[in-house]
Design an enzyme around this catalytic site. Structure first.
Site, short mmCIF file in Angstrom:
data_model
loop_
_atom_site.label_atom_id
_atom_site.label_comp_id
_atom_site.label_asym_id
_atom_site.label_seq_id
_atom_site.Cartn_x
_atom_site.Cartn_y
_atom_site.Cartn_z
N THR B 171 0.37 -6.56 -15.79
CA THR B 171 1.13 -6.73 -14.91
C THR B 171 0.91 -8.16 -14.06
O THR B 171 -0.28 -8.55 -14.18
CB THR B 171 0.92 -5.59 -13.91
OG1 THR B 171 -0.32 -5.56 -13.29
CG2 THR B 171 1.18 -4.36 -14.58
N GLU B 316 4.08 -0.64 -15.95
CA GLU B 316 3.56 0.61 -16.21
C GLU B 316 4.18 1.88 -16.80
O GLU B 316 3.61 2.99 -17.25
CB GLU B 316 2.70 1.07 -14.84
CG GLU B 316 1.86 0.21 -14.33
CD GLU B 316 2.45 -0.99 -13.51
OE1 GLU B 316 3.48 -1.30 -13.60
OE2 GLU B 316 1.49 -1.78 -12.88
N LYS B 421 6.07 -2.63 9.76
CA LYS B 421 5.75 -1.69 10.90
C LYS B 421 5.66 -2.36 12.16
O LYS B 421 5.03 -3.22 12.60
CB LYS B 421 4.39 -1.24 10.62
CG LYS B 421 4.14 0.17 11.41
CD LYS B 421 3.18 1.20 10.72
CE LYS B 421 3.05 2.34 11.26
NZ LYS B 421 2.47 3.47 10.47
N TRP B 426 9.00 2.08 10.91
CA TRP B 426 9.06 1.41 9.65
C TRP B 426 10.33 0.55 9.62
O TRP B 426 11.27 1.35 10.01
CB TRP B 426 9.01 1.95 8.35
CG TRP B 426 7.33 2.62 8.39
CD1 TRP B 426 7.09 4.07 8.53
CD2 TRP B 426 6.31 2.14 7.90
NE1 TRP B 426 5.72 4.27 8.45
CE2 TRP B 426 5.26 3.20 7.77
CE3 TRP B 426 6.15 0.76 7.50
CZ2 TRP B 426 3.90 2.82 7.61
CZ3 TRP B 426 4.86 0.50 7.32
CH2 TRP B 426 3.75 1.30 7.01
#
Lengths: 534, 534
Positions: B171, B316, B421, B426
């Site tokens: 990755t 993955e 944040k 959020w």
């Protein structure tokens, strides 16, 4: 992650909670439910099984038609860690007693209408508890809905490995006693993936499948598991639906996928022609069980406006093994010919054609050999190790004689035991039957071998006439130029119907016994060859 | 039967010997071959690998573009029992040295054009032998075609178990060093079955697939394996095809399946509009890598006349995890909205959404949580056990923040590390980007967090103007009523292009470094945020 069929239940609940399970009886809808409710009922039923003492690995039998409770047992039994044994309700009662005894079933779930069929099995196994799926329990029996109502839901099923059995079916072989085929969790999971392949049955979330194939018959081709995995709707036609009921169900439910035997498809086509029933919601009418005629395929595609396919396989292959999808750009005649083959091998499986010495036969579309199959959802042995000679080096000997063309299309041309050896040469009874079907007045036909002093074996044709009647001499005359002259049957017998096995195949063993050697066409009458209701 | 990717080679040879592998370079066809020839070359190449001393389990690296030789290595390396390590050719040379060293590669197959990129890796591993795929070998190098010509064909590959590795990708995470993801034979086989599902990419024998996705990138989405298994034709566009080349390939080859990132699809649509290229042979244009805009989906479907889909996954997850197939009867606007979601979870996988404490979040389409995945083709650990915190109880922590609606459609709303944040609440940078994309003059946009004394973090928007130019004030004004007022970015910076990672994703780490805290819109210029060619 372990491959377990029980994960299909989680998937249906989580990914398709509002998709439907619909029950019909005699062409009338009697119940609509959802996977949300299915999930809840299955988990409670699995809990009840545990509370009844069913342990991981135990066999639990069903003797039941195609209805939602049978579908619940498909998942509840594996969820309890046990093995679902779907008993063929068309077996003779003593055969049912045999398979239930052979499987050593702990528990039997029974449609009340099938009590007589189960009587010998129950008498032989007094310790086997019985749950009735419908109607009122008799003394000593339990009521299905009481179990569903009272069970403590199973959310943590007992640990199972992917090589543990989840299901068990017995073949109704025409040779010897029925043999058990165990399906592991792994085999069923991989078979279910294959059922969803775009190159195969392509069962998808867009489908509304109708389970006309009996649920005791190789897990109804595995379609219930596929529908659960992808979140398709499932429609259950109830006991013995008539062809008009099937047409009604397709029209009312906008069904998209239907599997059936060619005999029934002929009736469905005739019904639709007569009534104008609109079956075009079907994206696929899949024929299986025997090779459909070219005319049936044409009629489904042109008269009904529905795509026809052929699926081929056997109890020992879970059962899907090949699928006959035509080339997208094939002209109609070629298209029908492609559909008439048994089609291409599903990804994941391997095949070989071998001669009598076990040597590989070329895939040239001409050479014939016995078909051997191998793969994650192909049996490598029968339950309790019976008939080991049906398996060789991990390959299943199918008993089918076939050709494979260079394009990879399978044509099953005979059963090894249906070949007729005449004067040292083989006659294909299937090829002869195909030619006879084209003769005037022939609605159905079977060819069997009868012993012959000089030629060893000779073919005899048993024909069912169509409405206009049949002339045996005209039938023989019609073979001229279509098959080798020495293939010409020694006799043509006329009967009202062909005897069939419990799964609807022509029972050649019984036919051979009936026509064997002593009769001639004049003597033949329908009473000698009684039809079995199928 | 053991699940092995090497069986795909047998299948292509036996079931699709005449299907094609076609190579293009710069929009010109340079080679046509068949699976028959592919099979022969792969077996000889595998034999050559054995003769070079490659042992079962060894890693063999490729640093190569999308061409038939790379496709041959896809099967030849596993056929030799070894592990195919496809190295990302867009990594920096020192990163390439890192992954080659980490994988401990024995052998490197190299496009000559990539010699400079491989130099540090080779310097660090003097014992690693090198085979050049094209052009002339330098001293100490071997020539690919010599291996193919001289190898003793492998017909009995060394025994491998289904849990043995067949392939390895790293990755290109934006956090820390690249991490290896090993693919077992079992994972690749099951992933390949999923790639053929009618509910997924539905890759079938009817397909002619184009490999525009880099072959180092999660095995080109696994499409080469799927094409081999089903017998589909494969078209390889060669190094760095331009959009005109892609259109030419689709038209000339009547391609049916193409996967690509939305950025390229935008260019392809523009090209087709300009030139009138007819791309309607495509049955599926699958977008992946980032969420496509509604307008792009509309343009593909209406202007090109091609069905658009979205595939989502990660290295993955092998990588296919979800697929966004719209309901068949959805009206266009709803259809586009459904395609714009990341779609439904492929059968075989499981998912969960969890909050910061690991508690399950409801699938109500509103609640957000980190997406966890589990299944037979989802990694349960990184190669050599690195970064174990990315896995919890057998689940992969994707690092993606998502919602799942009651219909089971995934919407990835953010990367956990891309959440902003602000004042204890959020802000979703992805949702803000989606809103900004609708603003006048905005061709592309990225939102990043910059530290803020009072609010902890505040969003800054970096926009790429379209041909007409962009006015930052108008961009902010356009957000009115579309996002909460406090989401409004503190600044809008205008750049010529966004920095991208080696796989074409916006490199937010670099963006954050660039815009971090000290700049304002007036200071921003393109030179601060250089584009990486992708």
């Amino acid at each position: 992650m372990t491959l377990l069929v029980t994960t299909f239940l989680d998937r249906a609940r989580d990914h398709a909670p509002d998709r439907e399970i619909v029950d019909y009886v005699d062409g009338t809808c009697v119940r609509r439910s959802t996977y949300r409710e299915y999930d809840a009922r299955v988990r409670r039923l699995a809990g009840a099984l545990r509370e009844l003492g069913v342990r991981p690995g135990d066999r639990v039998a069903t003797l039941a038609g195609n209805h939602h409770r049978h579908l619940e047992l498909y998942l509840a039994v594996p969820l309890a860690g046990a093995v679902l044994h779907t008993v063929n309700l068309r077996l003779e009662p003593d055969e049912i007693a045999y398979v239930v005894g052979h499987a050593d079933d702990e528990l039997l779930f029974l449609d009340v209408a099938l009590r007589p069929a189960a009587a010998p099995a129950r008498a032989a196994r007094p310790g086997m508890r019985v749950v009735v799926l419908d109607g009122d329990p008799e003394p000593g029996e339990m009521r299905y809905e009481d179990l569903v109502a009272g069970g403590d839901p199973v959310h943590d099923p007992p640990p199972r490995g992917e090589d543990d059995l989840a299901a068990l079916c017995y073949t109704t072989g025409t040779t010897g006693a029925p043999k058990g085929v165990g399906y592991t969790h792994r085999a069923l999971c991989l078979h279910t993936m294959a059922a969803g392949l775009a190159d195969g049955h392509a069962i998808s979330r867009r489908d509304r499948v109708v389970h006309l194939v009996a649920m005791f018959h190789a897990n109804a081709w595995g379609v219930p598991f596929a529908a659960l995995m992808v979140g398709a709707d499932q429609i259950l036609p109830g006991p013995s639906p008539r062809v008009a009921d099937v047409a009604t169900i397709i029209e009312r439910e906008r069904a998209t996928y239907l599997g059936m035997v060619p005999t029934l498809a002929v009736d469905l086509v005739a019904h639709a022609r007569r009534t104008g029933a609109d079956l075009r919601s079907l994206r696929a009418l899949v024929l299986g069980g025997s090779t459909p005629s070219r005319e049936l395929i044409r009629a489904i595609e042109e008269d009904l406006g529905v795509s026809a396919f052929q699926g081929w396989g056997m109890t020992e292959t879970s059962p899907m093994a090949t699928f006959s999808r035509p080339e997208p750009d094939a002209a109609p005649a070629k298209r029908y010919a492609q559909i008439q083959t048994q089609g291409r091998l599903l990804p994941g499986l391997q095949w070989r054609l071998v001669d009598e010495d076990g040597a590989t036969v070329p895939h040239d579309g001409v050479a014939r050999g016995e078909l051997l199959l191998r793969g994650p959802w192909v049996a490598t042995g029968y339950y309790r190790g019976e008939r080991p000679e049906a398996f060789v080096d991990g390959w299943l000997r199918t008993g089918d004689v076939a050709t494979i063309d260079p394009e990879g299309r399978l044509r099953v041309v005979d059963r090894t035991k249906d070949l007729i050896k005449s004067g040292g040469e083989w006659i294909s009874s299937l090829a002869l039957e195909a030619a006879l079907l084209e003769a005037p007045g022939v609605a159905d036909v079977a060819v069997v071998a009868v012993p012959h002093e000089r030629w060893q074996e000779r073919p005899v044709a048993v024909v069912v006439p169509d409405a206009g009647g049949v002339d045996p001499d005209a039938v023989l005359a019609a073979l001229e130029g279509r098959v080798p002259r020495w293939w010409r049957p020694d006799r043509v017998e006329v009967v009202d119907a062909l005897p069939r096995t419990s799964v609807g195949k022509v029972d050649k063993r019984r036919l051979r016994d009936t026509v064997g050697g002593t009769h001639n066409a004049a003597e033949a009458d329908a009473s000698r060859v009684p039809a079995t209701p199928s």
